[in-house]
Motif scaffolding. Structure first.
Motif, PDB file in Angstrom:
ATOM      1  N   MET A   9       0.820  -1.196   0.000  1.00  0.00           N
ATOM      2  CA  MET A   9       0.000   0.000   0.000  1.00  0.00           C
ATOM      3  C   MET A   9       0.865   1.262   0.000  1.00  0.00           C
ATOM      4  N   THR A  10       1.953   1.254   0.760  1.00  0.00           N
ATOM      5  CA  THR A  10       2.856   2.398   0.829  1.00  0.00           C
ATOM      6  C   THR A  10       3.476   2.665  -0.539  1.00  0.00           C
ATOM      7  N   ARG A  11       3.797   1.607  -1.247  1.00  0.00           N
ATOM      8  CA  ARG A  11       4.385   1.745  -2.577  1.00  0.00           C
ATOM      9  C   ARG A  11       3.408   2.435  -3.533  1.00  0.00           C
ATOM     10  N   LYS A  12       2.137   2.097  -3.435  1.00  0.00           N
ATOM     11  CA  LYS A  12       1.122   2.702  -4.295  1.00  0.00           C
ATOM     12  C   LYS A  12       0.992   4.199  -3.991  1.00  0.00           C
ATOM     13  N   ILE A  13       1.019   4.560  -2.739  1.00  0.00           N
ATOM     14  CA  ILE A  13       0.938   5.971  -2.351  1.00  0.00           C
ATOM     15  C   ILE A  13       2.145   6.732  -2.896  1.00  0.00           C
ATOM     16  N   PHE A  14       3.324   6.134  -2.765  1.00  0.00           N
ATOM     17  CA  PHE A  14       4.538   6.767  -3.280  1.00  0.00           C
ATOM     18  C   PHE A  14       4.454   6.949  -4.797  1.00  0.00           C
ATOM     19  N   THR A  15       4.001   5.913  -5.486  1.00  0.00           N
ATOM     20  CA  THR A  15       3.876   5.975  -6.946  1.00  0.00           C
ATOM     21  C   THR A  15       2.873   7.046  -7.356  1.00  0.00           C
ATOM     22  N   ASN A  16       1.748   7.108  -6.675  1.00  0.00           N
ATOM     23  CA  ASN A  16       0.739   8.129  -6.982  1.00  0.00           C
ATOM     24  C   ASN A  16       1.276   9.538  -6.731  1.00  0.00           C
ATOM     25  N   THR A  17       2.007   9.702  -5.654  1.00  0.00           N
ATOM     26  CA  THR A  17       2.583  11.010  -5.331  1.00  0.00           C
ATOM     27  C   THR A  17       3.595  11.424  -6.388  1.00  0.00           C
ATOM     28  N   ARG A  18       4.435  10.492  -6.782  1.00  0.00           N
ATOM     29  CA  ARG A  18       5.435  10.779  -7.809  1.00  0.00           C
ATOM     30  C   ARG A  18       4.764  11.139  -9.138  1.00  0.00           C
ATOM     31  N   GLU A  19       3.723  10.424  -9.506  1.00  0.00           N
ATOM     32  CA  GLU A  19       3.003  10.710 -10.750  1.00  0.00           C
ATOM     33  C   GLU A  19       2.311  12.067 -10.679  1.00  0.00           C
ATOM     34  N   ARG A  20       1.744  12.404  -9.546  1.00  0.00           N
ATOM     35  CA  ARG A  20       1.107  13.713  -9.375  1.00  0.00           C
ATOM     36  C   ARG A  20       2.143  14.826  -9.531  1.00  0.00           C
ATOM     37  N   TRP A  21       3.324  14.641  -8.943  1.00  0.00           N
ATOM     38  CA  TRP A  21       4.400  15.624  -9.064  1.00  0.00           C
ATOM     39  C   TRP A  21       4.840  15.755 -10.524  1.00  0.00           C
ATOM     40  N   ARG A  22       4.950  14.621 -11.216  1.00  0.00           N
ATOM     41  CA  ARG A  22       5.347  14.641 -12.626  1.00  0.00           C
ATOM     42  C   ARG A  22       4.321  15.400 -13.466  1.00  0.00           C
ATOM     43  N   GLN A  23       3.044  15.135 -13.245  1.00  0.00           N
ATOM     44  CA  GLN A  23       1.982  15.823 -13.983  1.00  0.00           C
ATOM     45  C   GLN A  23       2.007  17.327 -13.714  1.00  0.00           C
ATOM     46  N   GLN A  24       2.233  17.705 -12.475  1.00  0.00           N
ATOM     47  CA  GLN A  24       2.319  19.131 -12.147  1.00  0.00           C
ATOM     48  C   GLN A  24       3.495  19.783 -12.860  1.00  0.00           C
ATOM     49  N   SER A  25       4.608  19.079 -12.939  1.00  0.00           N
ATOM     50  CA  SER A  25       5.782  19.611 -13.636  1.00  0.00           C
ATOM     51  C   SER A  25       5.496  19.802 -15.121  1.00  0.00           C
ATOM     52  N   VAL A  26       4.862  18.819 -15.727  1.00  0.00           N
ATOM     53  CA  VAL A  26       4.511  18.913 -17.147  1.00  0.00           C
ATOM     54  C   VAL A  26       3.530  20.065 -17.365  1.00  0.00           C
ATOM     55  N   ASN A  27       2.517  20.153 -16.530  1.00  0.00           N
ATOM     56  CA  ASN A  27       1.527  21.225 -16.670  1.00  0.00           C
ATOM     57  C   ASN A  27       2.153  22.605 -16.484  1.00  0.00           C
ATOM     58  N   ASN A  28       3.080  22.730 -15.547  1.00  0.00           N
ATOM     59  CA  ASN A  28       3.771  24.007 -15.345  1.00  0.00           C
ATOM     60  C   ASN A  28       4.607  24.376 -16.571  1.00  0.00           C
ATOM     61  N   ALA A  29       5.260  23.390 -17.156  1.00  0.00           N
ATOM     62  CA  ALA A  29       6.060  23.651 -18.359  1.00  0.00           C
ATOM     63  C   ALA A  29       5.165  24.103 -19.514  1.00  0.00           C
ATOM     64  N   PHE A  30       4.014  23.478 -19.679  1.00  0.00           N
ATOM     65  CA  PHE A  30       3.082  23.894 -20.729  1.00  0.00           C
ATOM     66  C   PHE A  30       2.551  25.302 -20.458  1.00  0.00           C
ATOM     67  N   ALA A  31       2.288  25.617 -19.215  1.00  0.00           N
ATOM     68  CA  ALA A  31       1.800  26.960 -18.874  1.00  0.00           C
ATOM     69  C   ALA A  31       2.840  28.015 -19.250  1.00  0.00           C
ATOM     70  N   LYS A  32       4.104  27.732 -18.979  1.00  0.00           N
ATOM     71  CA  LYS A  32       5.172  28.669 -19.347  1.00  0.00           C
ATOM     72  C   LYS A  32       5.266  28.812 -20.863  1.00  0.00           C
ATOM     73  N   LEU A  33       5.162  27.699 -21.576  1.00  0.00           N
ATOM     74  CA  LEU A  33       5.235  27.735 -23.035  1.00  0.00           C
ATOM     75  C   LEU A  33       4.058  28.504 -23.627  1.00  0.00           C
ATOM     76  N   ARG A  34       2.867  28.315 -23.073  1.00  0.00           N
ATOM     77  CA  ARG A  34       1.678  29.029 -23.569  1.00  0.00           C
ATOM     78  C   ARG A  34       1.853  30.541 -23.483  1.00  0.00           C
ATOM     79  N   LYS A  35       2.540  31.000 -22.451  1.00  0.00           N
ATOM     80  CA  LYS A  35       2.751  32.443 -22.282  1.00  0.00           C
ATOM     81  C   LYS A  35       3.655  33.016 -23.371  1.00  0.00           C
TER      82      LYS A  35
END
Length: 108
Positions: A1-27
């Motif tokens: 269960m701990t591994r799943k939480i870690f994986t989900n957290t890492r994926e959420r962080w990755r998605q936020q990073s990608v979304n932030n990069a797209f936001a910068k590019l859109r500007k």
């Protein structure tokens, strides 16, 4: 269960990073209206077209200033065969209200 939480957290962080990069590019991409929300696909396609447009503008300026055509392209990222046809350039200018460069000041 701990591994799943870690994986989900890492994926959420990755998605936020990608979304932030797209936001910068859109500007950086000119659109009309300026606050138009672009999808990720539209953002990438317009970024490529805008970069090619800018490369063309810089190449033409270089040609006018030095009398020699610019060889290659900026940073070597886009080979000449991927250059947009002139029709696409006009569409980019018309559809997204990219200001076309005016006459050079101080040019002979």
């Amino acid at each position: 269960m701990t591994r799943k939480i870690f994986t989900n957290t890492r994926e959420r962080w990755r998605q936020q990073s990608v979304n932030n990069a797209f936001a910068k590019l859109r500007k950086l991409i000119p659109t009309h209206p300026p606050d138009k929300k672009l999808s990720k696909n539209e953002t990438l396609r317009l970024a490529m077209r805008y970069i090619n447009f800018l490369v063309k503008v810089l190449g033409e300026q270089s040609l006018h200033q030095t009398g020699v055509a610019a060889q290659g392209n900026i940073l070597g990222l886009f080979p000449p065969k991927t250059r947009l046809p002139d029709e696409d350039d006009r569409t980019l200018l018309n559809d997204y209200r990219v200001p076309s460069p005016g006459p050079s000041h101080g040019a002979p």
